[in-house]
Design a protein around this motif. Structure first.
Motif, short mmCIF file in Angstrom:
data_model
loop_
_atom_site.label_atom_id
_atom_site.label_comp_id
_atom_site.label_asym_id
_atom_site.label_seq_id
_atom_site.Cartn_x
_atom_site.Cartn_y
_atom_site.Cartn_z
N PHE A 142 3.16 4.37 4.88
CA PHE A 142 2.92 3.05 4.72
C PHE A 142 4.35 2.48 4.38
O PHE A 142 4.59 1.37 4.97
CB PHE A 142 2.16 2.89 3.34
CG PHE A 142 0.43 2.90 3.77
CD1 PHE A 142 0.08 1.93 4.61
CD2 PHE A 142 -0.15 3.72 3.13
CE1 PHE A 142 -1.25 1.89 4.83
CE2 PHE A 142 -1.47 3.70 3.24
CZ PHE A 142 -2.17 2.90 4.39
N ALA A 143 5.12 3.19 3.66
CA ALA A 143 6.40 2.64 3.20
C ALA A 143 7.37 2.68 4.70
O ALA A 143 8.14 1.40 5.13
CB ALA A 143 7.20 3.64 2.61
N THR A 170 -1.32 12.36 -0.62
CA THR A 170 -0.91 11.13 -1.31
C THR A 170 0.69 10.61 -1.01
O THR A 170 0.91 9.80 -0.59
CB THR A 170 -0.90 11.06 -2.82
OG1 THR A 170 -2.33 11.28 -3.09
CG2 THR A 170 -0.25 9.84 -3.43
N ARG A 206 -2.50 1.70 -4.35
CA ARG A 206 -3.70 2.27 -3.76
C ARG A 206 -4.99 2.63 -4.23
O ARG A 206 -6.11 2.22 -4.06
CB ARG A 206 -3.36 3.43 -2.62
CG ARG A 206 -2.41 2.99 -1.56
CD ARG A 206 -2.59 4.19 -0.40
NE ARG A 206 -2.05 5.36 -0.67
CZ ARG A 206 -0.84 5.86 -1.20
NH1 ARG A 206 -0.13 4.87 -0.82
NH2 ARG A 206 -0.67 7.05 -1.52
N TRP A 208 -7.95 5.79 5.98
CA TRP A 208 -7.88 5.17 4.43
C TRP A 208 -8.21 3.55 4.58
O TRP A 208 -8.99 3.33 3.74
CB TRP A 208 -6.32 5.39 3.94
CG TRP A 208 -6.25 4.98 2.47
CD1 TRP A 208 -6.27 5.79 1.38
CD2 TRP A 208 -5.94 3.75 1.98
NE1 TRP A 208 -6.33 5.30 0.25
CE2 TRP A 208 -5.97 4.01 0.49
CE3 TRP A 208 -5.93 2.53 2.53
CZ2 TRP A 208 -5.95 2.80 -0.59
CZ3 TRP A 208 -5.92 1.39 1.57
CH2 TRP A 208 -5.66 1.55 0.30
N LEU A 254 0.94 9.48 2.62
CA LEU A 254 0.47 8.14 2.70
C LEU A 254 1.67 7.28 2.17
O LEU A 254 2.03 6.29 2.67
CB LEU A 254 -0.95 7.68 2.03
CG LEU A 254 -1.99 8.24 2.68
CD1 LEU A 254 -3.26 7.92 1.76
CD2 LEU A 254 -2.19 7.62 4.33
N ASN A 255 2.24 7.71 1.19
CA ASN A 255 3.32 7.00 0.55
C ASN A 255 4.25 6.78 1.78
O ASN A 255 4.82 5.41 1.80
CB ASN A 255 4.02 7.54 -0.73
CG ASN A 255 3.01 7.60 -1.93
OD1 ASN A 255 3.41 8.33 -2.73
ND2 ASN A 255 2.04 7.11 -1.80
N LEU A 309 0.85 -1.18 -0.07
CA LEU A 309 -0.05 -0.02 -0.07
C LEU A 309 0.83 1.38 0.06
O LEU A 309 0.28 2.40 0.09
CB LEU A 309 -1.02 -0.13 1.13
CG LEU A 309 -2.10 -1.12 1.15
CD1 LEU A 309 -3.06 -1.03 2.32
CD2 LEU A 309 -2.86 -1.13 -0.07
N ALA A 310 2.10 0.99 -0.12
CA ALA A 310 3.00 2.44 -0.14
C ALA A 310 3.16 2.92 -1.35
O ALA A 310 3.54 3.80 -1.60
CB ALA A 310 4.46 2.07 0.52
N ASP A 311 2.60 2.17 -2.35
CA ASP A 311 2.50 2.71 -3.59
C ASP A 311 1.35 3.21 -4.12
O ASP A 311 0.30 2.45 -3.79
CB ASP A 311 3.01 1.41 -4.55
CG ASP A 311 3.22 1.78 -6.18
OD1 ASP A 311 4.32 2.00 -6.48
OD2 ASP A 311 2.22 2.09 -6.86
N PRO A 312 1.25 4.45 -4.55
CA PRO A 312 -0.11 5.32 -5.04
C PRO A 312 -0.73 4.35 -6.14
O PRO A 312 -1.93 4.38 -5.90
CB PRO A 312 0.49 6.51 -5.54
CG PRO A 312 1.71 6.37 -5.66
CD PRO A 312 2.47 5.18 -4.92
#
Lengths: 119, 119
Positions: free
Chosen positions: B12-13, B5, A21, B85, B8-9, A15-18
């Motif tokens: 999560f990473a 965005t 997501r 999210w 969040l990247n 989920l770290a990659d947009p």
DNA sequence: CGTGTTGTCAACCCAATGGTTGAATAACGT
DNA sequence: ACGTTATTCAACCATTGGGTTGACAACACG
């Protein structure tokens, strides 16, 4: 490393990659094939296929085996796992924030008292 | 890419690494310095410092400027963002699962009816 | 001052990731 | 059986990520 840990590793990384997501967001509306999904992105079909594979390995998504049209389907279980993890520490962070708040209030009480004494 | 965005990247990473999740778990108990944190891991202080930096860039953690002892402190805000999210799509996935469930139940109802007719 | 403690910066290494293109595979309609 | 369609596999390339070690910076304390 236990299984649950690795699942969290993969899930958070996924989920770290947009783009991924966004795939999740689309799949939350309805199942879709890789081809259908790929139409919305400015990258090769193969790239999208790879992204879907990552989501699959993370357990966020399953695929029905009815090949030819084998749609991708969102699966809630791992979301549960992540949600539980995050909520746990979110609550603790908030809790500690409130306590710090109370502490600061106490201190400024003491300061006001000192000032009162000094005057 | 908008700011939310990218946040969040990074968030999560940041949590995709088990060492960093463990750091979060420790910091949820109490603030700590990099040195204190590093004692618990089988890696160099510099490596832990890097991990803390990643958590910081993700906004999961702040540092008070009182140098000499500048403890790392867990911050709840970004956890909120992630939680929101995830919850959103977890709910949708579950919703769709329940609907599928209902659909399958309907179908097996129909099957049972057909069998009843056939007998 | 100088010295010790604590943390960060810099350069480097190797593995993993996100993308590409081109070939291979699998199921379907005819 | 054949070609079409949908998807994956393979090889490759550039970038990022997690770790190392060694040098540097900042601050407290004697």
């Amino acid at each position: 490393m236990d299984d649950r840990t690795e699942q969290l590793n993969r899930a958070f990384a996924a989920l770290a990659d947009p783009t991924r997501r966004d795939l999740v967001a689309r799949l939350a509306v309805d199942d879709a094939t890789v081809g259908e999904l790929a139409e919305h992105y400015d990258m090769s079909l193969q790239a999208v296929s790879k992204h879907v594979k990552v989501l699959g390995d993370a357990g966020l998504v399953t695929r029905s085996k009815e090949a030819q049209r084998r749609p991708v389907h969102l699966d809630a279980d791992v979301f549960d796992l992540m949600s539980t993890w995050i909520e746990r520490y979110r609550r603790r962070a908030e809790e500690r924030y409130r306590r710090l708040d109370a502490l600061l209030a106490e201190e400024s009480d003491r300061e006001r008292e000192s000032e009162a004494e000094a005057s």
